[in-house]
Design a protein around this motif. Sequence first.
Motif, PDB file in Angstrom:
ATOM      1  N   LEU A 135       0.818  -1.211   0.000  1.00 36.78           N
ATOM      2  CA  LEU A 135       0.000   0.000   0.000  1.00 36.78           C
ATOM      3  C   LEU A 135       0.852   1.262   0.000  1.00 36.78           C
ATOM      4  O   LEU A 135       0.501   2.258  -0.636  1.00 36.78           O
ATOM      5  CB  LEU A 135      -0.945  -0.001   1.198  1.00 36.78           C
ATOM      6  CG  LEU A 135      -2.187  -0.887   1.057  1.00 36.78           C
ATOM      7  CD1 LEU A 135      -2.890  -1.037   2.405  1.00 36.78           C
ATOM      8  CD2 LEU A 135      -3.145  -0.309   0.018  1.00 36.78           C
ATOM      9  N   GLU A 139       0.186   3.841  -2.918  1.00 40.04           N
ATOM     10  CA  GLU A 139      -0.327   5.182  -2.642  1.00 40.04           C
ATOM     11  C   GLU A 139       0.615   6.271  -3.124  1.00 40.04           C
ATOM     12  O   GLU A 139       0.171   7.315  -3.610  1.00 40.04           O
ATOM     13  CB  GLU A 139      -0.631   5.333  -1.151  1.00 40.04           C
ATOM     14  CG  GLU A 139      -1.822   4.496  -0.718  1.00 40.04           C
ATOM     15  CD  GLU A 139      -2.313   4.825   0.679  1.00 40.04           C
ATOM     16  OE1 GLU A 139      -2.444   6.029   1.002  1.00 40.04           O
ATOM     17  OE2 GLU A 139      -2.564   3.889   1.462  1.00 40.04           O
ATOM     18  N   LEU A 166      -8.765   2.151   0.683  1.00 38.61           N
ATOM     19  CA  LEU A 166      -7.789   2.959  -0.052  1.00 38.61           C
ATOM     20  C   LEU A 166      -8.479   4.122  -0.757  1.00 38.61           C
ATOM     21  O   LEU A 166      -8.023   5.271  -0.682  1.00 38.61           O
ATOM     22  CB  LEU A 166      -7.053   2.085  -1.072  1.00 38.61           C
ATOM     23  CG  LEU A 166      -6.203   2.828  -2.108  1.00 38.61           C
ATOM     24  CD1 LEU A 166      -5.000   3.478  -1.425  1.00 38.61           C
ATOM     25  CD2 LEU A 166      -5.750   1.885  -3.212  1.00 38.61           C
TER      26      LEU A 166
END
Length: 324
Positions: A135, A139, A166
């Motif tokens: 992640l 991101e 998310l």
Amino acid sequence: MATRRDDQSRVRDLAKQWPEKAYPCFGWHPWTSHQISIFDPVPTKEDHYASLLHSNIPSAADADILDQILPDLPNPLSLSEIISELQQNFTSFPTALLGEVGIDRALRVPFKPYLEPAAGPSKLTPFHVPHEHQLEILERQIDLAIEMKRSVSMHSVKSQQLTMELFKRLKDRHGTAFGTINFDLHSCGFSPEMCREVQKQYPNVFISLSIAINGRSAGYEGVIKACDAERLLVESDMNNITKCTEYTWHMVSVIATVRGWRIEEDASEIIDASLPKEQWGVVRRLYQNWKRFSGPGLGLAASKESRKARKLNEPAVRGGWDSD
């Protein structure tokens, strides 16, 4: 579409060779996320892979496997370096998209690095890449895509809830800018119910389906029915170019059957401006969806407050409190 360190340059070369035809996509796939360090300075190769792949108390067998695969693993790259290269590629190619990126809770690191398709599949180790690490990498890439207004092809495997979380996190962090790009959940493995929910909450989310992946599931026709007709896409999801057309057309034909959309008999029907929308065939519909996805972001869903305010400002209807 790039996925790992050696094909970023291949995508660049292809885009330069075919500037009128190629939509280059740059990014790092979760399957190679273990090759990236989120720390600066980057730790040693041994420390990076040991800390990332080992549990808190690794077994003797795990330690032996890591020793076995370590010589074939590349030196880790810094995430900052990855983002810098991605920014350069976006700057060099104004139509470039972000992809393929994503999160995969099922992935395991292979014994041998991912090779060319002709080499066949690699045996897998027991090592998973923590989703927190995936992640962080995902991101950072999406943050740049939002900054530079580039839509995203996103991989999500066994990560429905993580993906919903998310999207919420990105929307909260970026506000209206989140709606300036679009997302395609490619070869989407969501349930029909989750497909409806994600597209309801996020008007800028498209769903793409493939025979190669979705065709393995008995319920994938339910996903076709559940998708917004104007945010449904199709793909081959094949790494063998000789099979791309065949697999893509197979899914197009399935969608035509499930949605009740006719298959065009002539290519002119795809561009005939006089043809009413209700008479469009499956190819034209999917082509228009692609144009919609690759164009400006479709924005954010109206909040409950804005919907309430809009309703209060609507003119009163006959029979209501303001009628004669």
